[in-house]
Design a protein around this motif. Structure first.
Motif, PDB file in Angstrom:
ATOM      1  N   TRP A  28       0.833  -1.210   0.000  1.00  0.00           N
ATOM      2  CA  TRP A  28       0.000   0.000   0.000  1.00  0.00           C
ATOM      3  C   TRP A  28       0.867   1.258   0.000  1.00  0.00           C
ATOM      4  O   TRP A  28       0.610   2.203  -0.752  1.00  0.00           O
ATOM      5  N   LEU A  29       1.888   1.293   0.860  1.00  0.00           N
ATOM      6  CA  LEU A  29       2.777   2.443   0.911  1.00  0.00           C
ATOM      7  C   LEU A  29       3.485   2.657  -0.427  1.00  0.00           C
ATOM      8  O   LEU A  29       3.593   3.788  -0.921  1.00  0.00           O
ATOM      9  N   ALA A  30       3.976   1.558  -1.011  1.00  0.00           N
ATOM     10  CA  ALA A  30       4.670   1.650  -2.292  1.00  0.00           C
ATOM     11  C   ALA A  30       3.726   2.132  -3.393  1.00  0.00           C
ATOM     12  O   ALA A  30       4.120   2.922  -4.263  1.00  0.00           O
ATOM     13  N   GLN A  31       2.487   1.682  -3.345  1.00  0.00           N
ATOM     14  CA  GLN A  31       1.511   2.119  -4.341  1.00  0.00           C
ATOM     15  C   GLN A  31       1.211   3.610  -4.202  1.00  0.00           C
ATOM     16  O   GLN A  31       1.034   4.320  -5.201  1.00  0.00           O
ATOM     17  N   GLN A  32       1.155   4.083  -2.955  1.00  0.00           N
ATOM     18  CA  GLN A  32       0.936   5.520  -2.744  1.00  0.00           C
ATOM     19  C   GLN A  32       2.087   6.334  -3.305  1.00  0.00           C
ATOM     20  O   GLN A  32       1.879   7.396  -3.915  1.00  0.00           O
ATOM     21  N   LEU A  33       3.316   5.871  -3.110  1.00  0.00           N
ATOM     22  CA  LEU A  33       4.467   6.567  -3.685  1.00  0.00           C
ATOM     23  C   LEU A  33       4.393   6.558  -5.214  1.00  0.00           C
ATOM     24  O   LEU A  33       4.691   7.566  -5.871  1.00  0.00           O
ATOM     25  N   TYR A  34       4.007   5.428  -5.751  1.00  0.00           N
ATOM     26  CA  TYR A  34       3.895   5.285  -7.205  1.00  0.00           C
ATOM     27  C   TYR A  34       2.848   6.258  -7.768  1.00  0.00           C
ATOM     28  O   TYR A  34       3.050   6.881  -8.816  1.00  0.00           O
ATOM     29  N   GLU A  35       1.737   6.395  -7.059  1.00  0.00           N
ATOM     30  CA  GLU A  35       0.642   7.231  -7.562  1.00  0.00           C
ATOM     31  C   GLU A  35       0.844   8.714  -7.267  1.00  0.00           C
ATOM     32  O   GLU A  35       0.500   9.568  -8.093  1.00  0.00           O
ATOM     33  N   GLN A  36       1.419   9.051  -6.106  1.00  0.00           N
ATOM     34  CA  GLN A  36       1.523  10.452  -5.696  1.00  0.00           C
ATOM     35  C   GLN A  36       2.885  11.077  -5.972  1.00  0.00           C
ATOM     36  O   GLN A  36       3.013  12.307  -5.993  1.00  0.00           O
ATOM     37  N   GLU A  71       7.211  13.863  -4.140  1.00  0.00           N
ATOM     38  CA  GLU A  71       6.890  15.076  -3.384  1.00  0.00           C
ATOM     39  C   GLU A  71       5.965  14.783  -2.201  1.00  0.00           C
ATOM     40  O   GLU A  71       5.887  15.565  -1.249  1.00  0.00           O
ATOM     41  N   ALA A  72       5.273  13.624  -2.257  1.00  0.00           N
ATOM     42  CA  ALA A  72       4.375  13.254  -1.157  1.00  0.00           C
ATOM     43  C   ALA A  72       5.035  12.272  -0.185  1.00  0.00           C
ATOM     44  O   ALA A  72       4.349  11.684   0.650  1.00  0.00           O
ATOM     45  N   TYR A  73       6.358  12.123  -0.281  1.00  0.00           N
ATOM     46  CA  TYR A  73       7.059  11.098   0.499  1.00  0.00           C
ATOM     47  C   TYR A  73       6.823  11.251   1.999  1.00  0.00           C
ATOM     48  O   TYR A  73       6.450  10.293   2.683  1.00  0.00           O
ATOM     49  N   GLU A  74       7.036  12.436   2.527  1.00  0.00           N
ATOM     50  CA  GLU A  74       6.896  12.631   3.975  1.00  0.00           C
ATOM     51  C   GLU A  74       5.461  12.482   4.428  1.00  0.00           C
ATOM     52  O   GLU A  74       5.198  11.996   5.522  1.00  0.00           O
ATOM     53  N   LYS A  75       4.521  12.888   3.602  1.00  0.00           N
ATOM     54  CA  LYS A  75       3.118  12.718   3.963  1.00  0.00           C
ATOM     55  C   LYS A  75       2.757  11.234   4.075  1.00  0.00           C
ATOM     56  O   LYS A  75       2.022  10.825   4.970  1.00  0.00           O
ATOM     57  N   GLY A 112       8.363   1.223  -3.848  1.00  0.00           N
ATOM     58  CA  GLY A 112       7.713   2.328  -4.556  1.00  0.00           C
ATOM     59  C   GLY A 112       8.522   2.773  -5.758  1.00  0.00           C
ATOM     60  O   GLY A 112       7.962   3.044  -6.836  1.00  0.00           O
ATOM     61  N   ALA A 113       9.854   2.849  -5.598  1.00  0.00           N
ATOM     62  CA  ALA A 113      10.721   3.214  -6.722  1.00  0.00           C
ATOM     63  C   ALA A 113      10.636   2.169  -7.824  1.00  0.00           C
ATOM     64  O   ALA A 113      10.653   2.498  -9.019  1.00  0.00           O
ATOM     65  N   SER A 114      10.508   0.890  -7.435  1.00  0.00           N
ATOM     66  CA  SER A 114      10.376  -0.181  -8.422  1.00  0.00           C
ATOM     67  C   SER A 114       9.060  -0.051  -9.185  1.00  0.00           C
ATOM     68  O   SER A 114       9.018  -0.210 -10.414  1.00  0.00           O
ATOM     69  N   TYR A 115       7.978   0.249  -8.465  1.00  0.00           N
ATOM     70  CA  TYR A 115       6.682   0.412  -9.125  1.00  0.00           C
ATOM     71  C   TYR A 115       6.717   1.555 -10.139  1.00  0.00           C
ATOM     72  O   TYR A 115       6.016   1.513 -11.156  1.00  0.00           O
ATOM     73  N   MET A 116       7.505   2.577  -9.848  1.00  0.00           N
ATOM     74  CA  MET A 116       7.607   3.697 -10.779  1.00  0.00           C
ATOM     75  C   MET A 116       8.254   3.292 -12.102  1.00  0.00           C
ATOM     76  O   MET A 116       8.093   3.963 -13.120  1.00  0.00           O
TER      77      MET A 116
END
Length: 472
Positions: free
Chosen positions: A110-118, A121-125, A142-146
Motif C-alpha cells: 500500500w505504501l509503495a503504491q501511494q508513492l507510485y501514484e503520488q 513530493e508526497a514522500y513525507e506525507k 515504490g521506486a520499483s513500481y515507478m
C-alpha cells in the motif's frame, strides 16, 4: 574432510520428517493439516536433502565460474517456479496474491503504491508516521513500481533474482572463510534452502534484507582480507550497513560490530591498534552521519525497552484472538539455549497459523541443520581454547551470526519468529556446511541421538500449539 553431504545424514533426516508427520497424524487425530501443506513440505524436505547429497558430488569437478553459473541459474529457476506457483496459490485461496493473514506485506504494498501514484513530493506525507528502520523497503518497492508499474508478480521475480544471487555470495564468502569444498556445499545449500525460497513469494522485505546483509558481510570480509584497506573496499560494507538501518536497525549494528571486530583481530593491514580504533570510530561516525540522529534514537529506544519487549510480546501472544495461553510463560531461559534450533515446525492444523503450516518443511530443515552448526561452533571454540589461530578466519561471520542471535534471544520479542532468524540463514548454512565437512564416524552417534530429541520436541511442540488454544 567431506566435500558432500553423506547419505547417512540425509536419509535419516528424510525418515525423521515422514515419521514425525505420521506420528502427529496418529497422536493428534482430527487435527491434520490440509493435504497441500504436506505435499509442499515433503517436496521442500526432499529437494534439500536429496539435492544436498547429489549436487555437491555431481558439480565437484566444475570450475568456479561454471559452479557459480549453475548455482545462480538453478537457484533462480527454483525461485521463479515458487514465485509463480505461490502467486496463483494465494490468489486462489485468498482472492489476492498475498499470504494468509496478510500484515506487513499488505502495508508495504500500500505504501509503495501511494508513492507510485503520488510521487516523491508526497514522500513525507506518506511515510511520516513510519520509523527510519521501516522506510527502506516501501521506498525501494515504490521506486520499483515507478519503473514497471504496480505489478506484484514482477516485484517477486526480482526477489527470485536477489535470492539466487545471495547463494552465489554465500559460495564466495564461505570459500574464503572455510575453504573451497565448504563453499561449494554452502552455495548449494543456500540455493536449495526452503526458507530462502519461501520468502521470495511473500511481499515483504526479508529477501532484500538478506541480500544486503550477505553482500555487506561478504564485502567486509573482502576488505579485511585485502592487501590494503582503502576507501574503495570499505565503502560497500559501509553502504550496506547504512541501507540495513533503513530495513532493521539491529542488522546495521550487527554488521558494524562484526566488521570492526574483524578489523581488530583479523587484519594486520589496518596498522597499529590505535589506528584500528580510529578506523572503527570513523566507520561508526560515517554511518551515524548517513542516517542522522534517527538511527541512534531507534537504537537507544530498543535498548531501553529490552526488558519489556519479550514480556509484552509473550503477553500479547497469550491474550490475542487465537493466541496461546502458555506463551506468557516463555522467557529468555527457554529461548537462549535453543536459539540455534528454533523455531520448530507446525505440523497440526492451527487455524490462525496457515503460513507456519505452509513453511513447516523449511523449519524442519533448519532444525536438522542446526546440529552441524553447533558441531562447527564446538570445533572452533575447541581450537581457540587450544590457542590455535584458525578461529580468526571465522571471526567475521561468527561474530555477526552469534551477535544477532544473542540479541533476538535475550532482548527482543521475536526469538521464536522464523522471519527474524532469516537474516542469519546464509551464515547459518556456512557453519552447517563446515560442520558436515569436519564430521567423522564418531559424529554419527551424536547425530542419531539429536534426531531422537528432535522427534520428541516436535511432538511436544504440537501438543503445546493445540493445548494452549484448548484445541485438544
Amino acid at each position: 574432510m567431506l566435500d558432500f553431504f553423506p547419505q547417512y545424514f540425509t536419509k535419516r533426516a528424510i525418515i525423521l520428517y515422514f515419521v514425525s508427520i505420521f506420528a502427529c497424524l496418529l497422536i493428534f487425530i482430527g487435527k491434520s493439516m490440509a493435504w497441500y501443506y504436506y505435499l509442499i513440505g515433503g517436496i521442500a524436505v526432499l529437494m534439500f536433502f536429496v539435492g544436498g547429497y547429489t549436487l555437491p558430488i555431481k558439480w565437484a569437478r566444475f570450475p568456479p565460474k561454471t559452479l557459480i553459473y549453475n548455482i545462480f541459474t538453478v537457484g533462480l529457476l527454483i525461485r521463479v517456479v515458487w514465485v509463480v506457483f505461490s502467486y496463483y496459490f494465494y490468489s486462489s485461496m485468498n482472492g489476492n496474491p498475498f499470504e494468509f493473514e496478510t500484515a506487513d506485506a499488505g502495508n508495504y504494498d500500500w505504501l509503495a503504491q501511494q508513492l507510485y501514484e503520488q510521487g516523491w513530493e508526497a514522500y513525507e506525507k506518506i511515510m511520516g508516521k513510519w520509523g527510519f528502520s521501516d522506510r527502506g523497503y516501501p521506498t525501494f518497492l515504490g521506486a520499483s513500481y515507478m519503473i514497471y508499474g504496480h505489478n506484484v508478480l514482477i516485484a517477486r521475480l526480482i526477489k527470485a533474482v536477489l535470492g539466487a544471487w545471495t547463494a552465489v555470495l554465500v559460495y564466495k564468502l564461505a570459500s574464503r572463510t572455510f575453504g573451497e569444498s565448504v563453499g561449494r556445499m554452502a552455495g548449494i545449500f543456500c540455493m536449495l534452502m526452503p526458507e530462502m525460497i519461501y520468502w521470495c513469494g511473500i511481499h515483504s522485505k526479508e529477501i532484500e534484507m538478506v541480500f544486503v546483509t550477505t553482500l555487506g558481510v561478504e564485502r567486509a570480509d573482502n576488505a579485511v582480507r585485502s592487501r590494503k584497506l582503502t576507501f574503495a573496499n570499505l565503502v560497500m560494507p559501509m553502504l550496506c550497513a547504512a541501507i540495513l538501518f533503513t530495513l532493521r536497525s539491529l542488522l546495521g549494528v550487527g554488521l558494524l560490530f562484526a566488521f570492526i571486530t574483524a578489523l581488530f583481530f583479523m587484519s594486520a593491514r589496518a596498522g597499529t591498534f590505535g589506528n584500528r580504533v580510529l578506523l572503527g570510530v570513523w566507520i561508526i561516525i560515517a554511518i551515524a552521519f548517513i542516517g542522522g540522529g534517527k538511527i541512534l534514537t531507534e537504537i537507544e529506544q530498543a535498548w531501553n525497552s529490552r526488558q519489556m519487549q519479550q514480556e509484552e510480546s509473550m503477553e500479547w501472544r497469550s491474550k490475542r484472538e487465537g493466541g496461546n495461553k502458555f506463551a506468557v510463560y516463555a522467557n529468555n531461559a527457554i529461548f537462549a539455549p535453543a536459539i540455534f534450533i528454533i523455531p520448530l515446525p507446525t505440523k497440526v492444523n492451527v487455524a490462525s497459523q496457515r503460513n507456519l503450516q505452509l513453511a513447516h518443511g523449511g523449519y524442519f530443515v533448519k532444525n536438522v541443520m542446526a546440529f552441524f552448526v553447533m558441531f562447527a561452533l564446538f570445533l572452533i571454540v575447541y581450537d581457540a581454547i587450544k590457542k590455535g589461530n584458525k578461529w580468526r578466519d571465522f571471526l567475521l561471520v561468527g561474530a555477526f551470526m552469534i551477535g544477532y542471535l544473542g540479541v533476538i534471544a535475550t532482548i527482543s520479542g521475536f526469538a521464536q519468529s522464523g522471519r527474524f532468524h532469516l537474516p542469519i540463514m546464509p551464515f547459518f548454512i556456512m557453519f552447517a556446511a563446515y560442520g558436515i565437512n569436519q564430521s567423522t564416524n564418531k559424529v554419527k552417534d551424536y547425530y542419531n541421538f539429536y534426531l531422537v530429541l528432535l522427534f520428541v520436541a516436535f511432538i511436544i511442540w504440537q501438543w503445546y500449539k493445540l493445548a494452549g488454544r484448548d484445541m485438544l
